[in-house]
Design a protein around this motif. Sequence first.
Motif, PDB file in Angstrom:
ATOM      1  N   VAL A 117      15.687  46.977  42.312  1.00  0.00           N
ATOM      2  CA  VAL A 117      15.297  46.748  40.923  1.00  0.00           C
ATOM      3  C   VAL A 117      15.647  45.322  40.494  1.00  0.00           C
ATOM      4  N   LEU A 118      16.861  44.889  40.817  1.00  0.00           N
ATOM      5  CA  LEU A 118      17.289  43.545  40.416  1.00  0.00           C
ATOM      6  C   LEU A 118      16.460  42.465  41.112  1.00  0.00           C
ATOM      7  N   ALA A 119      16.169  42.695  42.392  1.00  0.00           N
ATOM      8  CA  ALA A 119      15.390  41.706  43.125  1.00  0.00           C
ATOM      9  C   ALA A 119      13.994  41.567  42.536  1.00  0.00           C
ATOM     10  N   ARG A 120      13.342  42.697  42.264  1.00  0.00           N
ATOM     11  CA  ARG A 120      11.988  42.640  41.688  1.00  0.00           C
ATOM     12  C   ARG A 120      12.017  42.034  40.284  1.00  0.00           C
ATOM     13  N   LEU A 121      13.021  42.450  39.517  1.00  0.00           N
ATOM     14  CA  LEU A 121      13.123  41.955  38.134  1.00  0.00           C
ATOM     15  C   LEU A 121      13.310  40.432  38.120  1.00  0.00           C
ATOM     16  N   LYS A 122      14.216  39.936  38.998  1.00  0.00           N
ATOM     17  CA  LYS A 122      14.456  38.493  39.052  1.00  0.00           C
ATOM     18  C   LYS A 122      13.196  37.743  39.497  1.00  0.00           C
ATOM     19  N   THR A 123      12.462  38.336  40.427  1.00  0.00           N
ATOM     20  CA  THR A 123      11.233  37.703  40.903  1.00  0.00           C
ATOM     21  C   THR A 123      10.220  37.532  39.779  1.00  0.00           C
ATOM     22  N   HIS A 124      10.028  38.610  38.995  1.00  0.00           N
ATOM     23  CA  HIS A 124       9.040  38.532  37.904  1.00  0.00           C
ATOM     24  C   HIS A 124       9.506  37.619  36.766  1.00  0.00           C
ATOM     25  N   LEU A 125      10.828  37.570  36.545  1.00  0.00           N
ATOM     26  CA  LEU A 125      11.333  36.631  35.536  1.00  0.00           C
ATOM     27  C   LEU A 125      11.129  35.188  36.000  1.00  0.00           C
ATOM     28  N   GLN A 126      11.359  34.957  37.297  1.00  0.00           N
ATOM     29  CA  GLN A 126      11.142  33.619  37.844  1.00  0.00           C
ATOM     30  C   GLN A 126       9.680  33.225  37.734  1.00  0.00           C
ATOM     31  N   LEU A 127       8.769  34.176  38.062  1.00  0.00           N
ATOM     32  CA  LEU A 127       7.343  33.895  37.942  1.00  0.00           C
ATOM     33  C   LEU A 127       6.962  33.596  36.507  1.00  0.00           C
ATOM     34  N   ARG A 128       7.505  34.356  35.573  1.00  0.00           N
ATOM     35  CA  ARG A 128       7.177  34.107  34.159  1.00  0.00           C
ATOM     36  C   ARG A 128       7.699  32.750  33.712  1.00  0.00           C
ATOM     37  N   HIS A 129       8.925  32.432  34.172  1.00  0.00           N
ATOM     38  CA  HIS A 129       9.504  31.138  33.821  1.00  0.00           C
ATOM     39  C   HIS A 129       8.629  30.003  34.345  1.00  0.00           C
ATOM     40  N   LEU A 130       8.182  30.119  35.591  1.00  0.00           N
ATOM     41  CA  LEU A 130       7.327  29.094  36.173  1.00  0.00           C
ATOM     42  C   LEU A 130       5.992  29.012  35.442  1.00  0.00           C
ATOM     43  N   THR A 131       5.450  30.187  35.089  1.00  0.00           N
ATOM     44  CA  THR A 131       4.172  30.212  34.375  1.00  0.00           C
ATOM     45  C   THR A 131       4.284  29.525  33.022  1.00  0.00           C
ATOM     46  N   LYS A 132       5.385  29.840  32.292  1.00  0.00           N
ATOM     47  CA  LYS A 132       5.571  29.222  30.973  1.00  0.00           C
ATOM     48  C   LYS A 132       5.755  27.716  31.107  1.00  0.00           C
ATOM     49  N   ASN A 133       6.500  27.301  32.127  1.00  0.00           N
ATOM     50  CA  ASN A 133       6.673  25.861  32.352  1.00  0.00           C
ATOM     51  C   ASN A 133       5.341  25.199  32.672  1.00  0.00           C
ATOM     52  N   LEU A 134       4.536  25.898  33.493  1.00  0.00           N
ATOM     53  CA  LEU A 134       3.229  25.355  33.841  1.00  0.00           C
ATOM     54  C   LEU A 134       2.345  25.246  32.607  1.00  0.00           C
ATOM     55  N   GLU A 135       2.370  26.291  31.760  1.00  0.00           N
ATOM     56  CA  GLU A 135       1.578  26.263  30.529  1.00  0.00           C
ATOM     57  C   GLU A 135       2.022  25.109  29.634  1.00  0.00           C
ATOM     58  N   THR A 136       3.351  24.921  29.558  1.00  0.00           N
ATOM     59  CA  THR A 136       3.872  23.816  28.744  1.00  0.00           C
ATOM     60  C   THR A 136       3.420  22.470  29.301  1.00  0.00           C
ATOM     61  N   GLN A 137       3.509  22.341  30.634  1.00  0.00           N
ATOM     62  CA  GLN A 137       3.095  21.089  31.257  1.00  0.00           C
ATOM     63  C   GLN A 137       1.598  20.835  31.051  1.00  0.00           C
ATOM     64  N   VAL A 138       0.804  21.927  31.191  1.00  0.00           N
ATOM     65  CA  VAL A 138      -0.635  21.795  30.979  1.00  0.00           C
ATOM     66  C   VAL A 138      -0.926  21.380  29.543  1.00  0.00           C
ATOM     67  N   ALA A 139      -0.211  22.038  28.578  1.00  0.00           N
ATOM     68  CA  ALA A 139      -0.417  21.709  27.162  1.00  0.00           C
ATOM     69  C   ALA A 139      -0.033  20.263  26.880  1.00  0.00           C
ATOM     70  N   GLU A 140       1.114  19.842  27.457  1.00  0.00           N
ATOM     71  CA  GLU A 140       1.558  18.465  27.243  1.00  0.00           C
ATOM     72  C   GLU A 140       0.583  17.481  27.876  1.00  0.00           C
ATOM     73  N   ARG A 141       0.115  17.828  29.096  1.00  0.00           N
ATOM     74  CA  ARG A 141      -0.826  16.946  29.778  1.00  0.00           C
ATOM     75  C   ARG A 141      -2.146  16.882  29.034  1.00  0.00           C
ATOM     76  N   THR A 142      -2.588  18.041  28.520  1.00  0.00           N
ATOM     77  CA  THR A 142      -3.828  18.074  27.743  1.00  0.00           C
ATOM     78  C   THR A 142      -3.700  17.226  26.484  1.00  0.00           C
ATOM     79  N   ALA A 143      -2.542  17.362  25.810  1.00  0.00           N
ATOM     80  CA  ALA A 143      -2.308  16.569  24.598  1.00  0.00           C
ATOM     81  C   ALA A 143      -2.292  15.081  24.923  1.00  0.00           C
ATOM     82  N   ALA A 144      -1.655  14.741  26.073  1.00  0.00           N
ATOM     83  CA  ALA A 144      -1.593  13.331  26.469  1.00  0.00           C
ATOM     84  C   ALA A 144      -2.983  12.796  26.796  1.00  0.00           C
TER      85      ALA A 144
END
Length: 433
Positions: A117-144
């Motif tokens: 459970v912990l391994a799967r949970l950490k994996t999905h949290l890591q994926l979400r964290h990466l996704t949010k960072n990517l979205e932020t980077q895309v938004a910042e890059r789009t704004a730039a």
Amino acid sequence: MTAIQEHSLILVVDDTYTNLEIISEVLKRSGFAVATAHDGISALEKIEFIYPDLILLDVMMPGIDGFETCKRLKANTRTSDIPIMFMTGVSDTDSKVHALELGAVDYIIKPFQEEEVLARLKTHLQLRHLTKNLETQVAERTAALTQALRELQESQIQLVQREKMSALGNLVAGVAHEINNPMGFIVGNLQPAKEHIQELFRVLDLYQKYYPQPVPELQQEISNIDLDYIRADLPNLITSMREGVSRICDITNSLRTFARADSDRKLECNIHDCIDSTLVILKHRLKGNSYRYDIQIVRDYGQLPLLQCYPGQLNQVFMNLFANAIDAIEELVETNHHHSLTTHISPTIWIRTSFNPDHTGIAIQIKDNGMGMSEEVHQKAFDYLFTTKPVGKGTGLGLSIARQIIVENHGGLLKASSQIGVGTEFVIEIPFG
């Protein structure tokens, strides 16, 4: 404990109190913050006040089950991106497929292993964290990129403006200079020509006084040229030439005013001179034709102080606005003619200037009774490269440049109001000082 675990809130939804305690304890020991809900309804209510990073959701619950709860969470734009992991003792394939179709990221079978459970949970949290960072980077890059595009467009407008005004200014100044040379010769010789003609007339008068009966051949020639008519008309011709020369001088002065070169600093300028010089250049377009009468210019000039500005740039703004007004009037007249409408308009451009000491600025209103703009065109009128004219008739830069000159270069405002079939009004406001 990882940085992701330190800041992650897990919402556990299960109708069995023992399960809630066990799972909560495991998650807390692993460094997660935990919130709990005992059924789907309470989970939906709680999520209005908290925003979990992941939801562990039981399938079989009273009221609304886990599938319906997931469906509602995904339908809510605020919670649709929260990862959901189902927990259930049912392991049939259809249930797993249904859970994934609803948007769940994983499916855990009870009883489950703590490490799994912990391994799967950490994996999905890591994926979400990466996704949010990517979205932020895309938004910042789009704004730039958007900002870079806007700056590129503005620099292109400035480049076009400078090149256009430089070329036009050099051409107009050169034409005015070339005209002035022969005009100076004509102006300087009109008065002597008039005096010489008067002297010749005095000689003729003396001949007629002392030789009242000329020889037949001379008498015939006097009759042929109608000497009396020439004596009466020649002074009028000289006067007409003088008026024509004066008119040409006015035009060349207007050309010099219009082509006035701008330096890096602002110059003191009489706004009315800028307006009038532009209208002189456009005078040929104000004349009537087979479809319409002359376009009337109605001036309502207020008392304006000299303005610190870039005169050449303001001349370009007036040129664009007046040319657009003439185009709009001609479009309306041609449209009425095409549809055989018998209504006649008196084509008019109204110009009003005023000074507002309270707001320390001047206002210039330019209004026409032309075709007008639709709301859709009105919204895009100042956009870069937008034009309603056919290919070869317009660049789509006129109003974009005008707005940049007024707003960016003079710190003012350029507004427009319009109605189809009624006309358009532009208002320019420029701060004083």
